[in-house]
Design a protein around this motif. Structure first.
Motif, mmCIF file in Angstrom:
data_model
loop_
_atom_site.group_PDB
_atom_site.id
_atom_site.type_symbol
_atom_site.label_atom_id
_atom_site.label_comp_id
_atom_site.label_asym_id
_atom_site.label_seq_id
_atom_site.Cartn_x
_atom_site.Cartn_y
_atom_site.Cartn_z
ATOM 1 N N LYS A 137 -2.331 -9.917 -14.422
ATOM 2 C CA LYS A 137 -2.069 -10.425 -13.172
ATOM 3 C C LYS A 137 -2.253 -8.993 -12.252
ATOM 4 O O LYS A 137 -2.381 -9.117 -10.755
ATOM 5 C CB LYS A 137 -0.651 -10.790 -13.021
ATOM 6 N N ASN A 138 -2.140 -7.735 -12.642
ATOM 7 C CA ASN A 138 -2.384 -6.583 -12.041
ATOM 8 C C ASN A 138 -3.823 -6.117 -11.980
ATOM 9 O O ASN A 138 -3.965 -5.258 -11.223
ATOM 10 C CB ASN A 138 -1.361 -5.533 -12.435
ATOM 11 N N LEU A 139 -4.726 -6.704 -12.385
ATOM 12 C CA LEU A 139 -5.871 -6.408 -12.700
ATOM 13 C C LEU A 139 -6.703 -6.821 -11.092
ATOM 14 O O LEU A 139 -6.379 -7.964 -10.843
ATOM 15 C CB LEU A 139 -6.837 -6.886 -13.800
ATOM 16 N N CYS A 199 6.765 -1.927 -11.011
ATOM 17 C CA CYS A 199 5.626 -1.528 -10.670
ATOM 18 C C CYS A 199 4.579 -2.390 -10.033
ATOM 19 O O CYS A 199 3.765 -2.064 -9.258
ATOM 20 C CB CYS A 199 4.798 -0.448 -11.696
ATOM 21 N N SER A 200 4.662 -3.575 -10.481
ATOM 22 C CA SER A 200 3.605 -4.708 -10.277
ATOM 23 C C SER A 200 3.710 -4.980 -8.811
ATOM 24 O O SER A 200 2.627 -5.187 -7.950
ATOM 25 C CB SER A 200 3.831 -5.861 -11.004
ATOM 26 N N ASP A 255 0.529 -4.584 -6.029
ATOM 27 C CA ASP A 255 0.231 -5.759 -5.420
ATOM 28 C C ASP A 255 -0.185 -5.152 -4.035
ATOM 29 O O ASP A 255 -1.061 -5.728 -3.316
ATOM 30 C CB ASP A 255 1.409 -6.861 -5.347
ATOM 31 N N ASN A 256 0.901 -4.386 -3.466
ATOM 32 C CA ASN A 256 0.594 -3.772 -2.014
ATOM 33 C C ASN A 256 -0.619 -2.761 -2.103
ATOM 34 O O ASN A 256 -1.256 -3.036 -1.148
ATOM 35 C CB ASN A 256 2.018 -3.065 -1.716
ATOM 36 N N PHE A 264 0.249 -1.480 1.940
ATOM 37 C CA PHE A 264 0.321 -0.336 1.158
ATOM 38 C C PHE A 264 -0.632 0.843 1.719
ATOM 39 O O PHE A 264 -0.343 2.089 2.011
ATOM 40 C CB PHE A 264 0.045 -0.288 -0.410
ATOM 41 N N PHE A 265 -1.831 0.532 1.992
ATOM 42 C CA PHE A 265 -2.764 1.252 2.758
ATOM 43 C C PHE A 265 -2.779 0.377 4.146
ATOM 44 O O PHE A 265 -3.908 -0.160 4.394
ATOM 45 C CB PHE A 265 -4.059 1.258 2.017
#
Length: 352
Positions: free
Chosen positions: A219-221, A167-168, A172-173, A11-12
């Motif tokens: 899990k997204n934290l 969105c998850s 993650d990315n 993603f980055f």
């Protein structure tokens, strides 16, 4: 907007952040250092403001609104920084542009997902209003209708939002890489990349917290780690540890939701529901009115919180979108200028 050969980039898609800081051959002038230090000092202050006085404030809509305001202001500051650095887009490295476009399109997707969840919660709020309207009467028929509305609320609020579920993957990315692009010889470029790194860390943190809250899962934290070389790192780590720990405690306790306003509504509904169903007999009118009043107040606070947070998410979407549009417009203007120069040179050669 990323290119075909970048299909598997994170993603980055940046390089090692330490290379940016320790690269040889480029020194920051006093003026550039002043600009960078001022930017990072402002970022640090925003991080400190997000540390709540009480853990109860974490994941209240007021705290989430403040967090989204911090994102809007920080992303706007990046645009101001570019102006201060006098670093026009046509001087940007191509990979910086790829990075910016990659970030912006993903952030727009995240905003859309968050807005859809806030809209879904607002739809649930309508069911609560119907229930409260029916509870204004003490007739058994109205109680039956109120029960039906509360059943609808429970089913609606307990359902999953497909946009948040999708969105998850973006989150993650987003957490996957926070590295910076390699910057060669450009002191201004290094200042820009270091500033963007700080804003990205804040963005990743806030979006991961929102993702966890809206999905009902940790899990997204993200437990992002930041090097101590950044002046704002201690403030960020304190905020991260406090917020993430409290969210995990709430989830581990089996709560219906970690969102404060939703939890207040749910608590009132659970107390009221058996009474209007007739499961609990001989309830004094005063007690019933008290519980209904608590539900009404909780519902109003939910509505107000949703309205304020929705406005801030919309504002963040606008900040990202206008920044992206401005970049694309500058790129088109630069390309047109280059074509004009090449055309003029061609005409001159033809005359000769």
């Amino acid at each position: 907007m990323s290119r075909p050969h970048d299909a598997h980039r994170s993603f980055f898609p940046f390089g090692n952040p330490f290379k940016m800081i320790s690269s040889k051959g480029t020194k920051f002038s006093p003026q550039l250092l002043e600009i960078l230090h001022a930017f990072e000092a402002t970022l640090e202050e925003r991080l400190k403001k997000l540390v709540p006085e009480s853990k109860d404030e974490i994941l209240s809509f007021s705290w989430m609104t403040l967090a989204m305001q911090a994102l809007c202001e920080s992303h706007s500051d990046i645009k101001t920084l570019i102006t201060e650095l006098e670093l026009p887009v046509h001087d940007w490295d191509e990979k910086w542009i790829d990075v910016y476009l990659d970030i912006s399109v993903k952030l727009l997707d995240i905003c859309i997902a968050f807005c859809s969840e806030l809209s879904r919660l607002n739809q649930g709020h309508l069911l609560l209003q119907c229930a409260l309207h029916n509870l204004e009467s003490s007739s058994s028929d109205q109680f039956v209708r109120a029960c039906s509305s509360l059943d609808g609320w429970n089913q609606h609020i307990g359902s999953k939002n497909p946009r948040i579920e999708k969105c998850s993957c973006i989150l993650d990315n987003l957490v996957g890489s926070l590295d910076l692009p390699k910057v060669k010889k450009s002191a201004k470029g290094k200042v820009l990349m270091q500033a963007i790194y700080g804003v990205k860390v804040l963005t990743v943190f806030v979006c991961s917290v929102f993702g966890a809250a809206f999905s009902g899962s940790t899990k997204n934290l993200s437990d992002l780690d930041v090097a101590d070389i950044y002046s704002w790192a201690p403030s960020f780590k304190s905020l991260r540890d406090l917020v993430n720990e409290e969210i995990r405690v709430r989830f581990s306790s089996g709560r219906f939701t970690v969102l404060k306003e939703l939890e207040a509504v749910d608590s009132s509904v659970k107390e009221l529901y058996p009474i209007i169903q007739g499961v609990v007999d001989n309830v004094e009118t005063g007690i019933l009115l008290k519980i209904v009043g608590e539900l009404r107040r909780a519902t109003e606070q939910l509505s107000q919180g949703l309205d304020l947070l929705t406005k801030e998410v919309d504002s963040f979407f606008h900040v990202v979108l206008t920044g992206r549009d401005a970049l694309l417009s500058n790129l088109r203007s630069g390309a047109a200028g280059s074509d004009l120069i090449r055309g003029s040179n061609g005409d001159a050669q033809a005359v000769n």
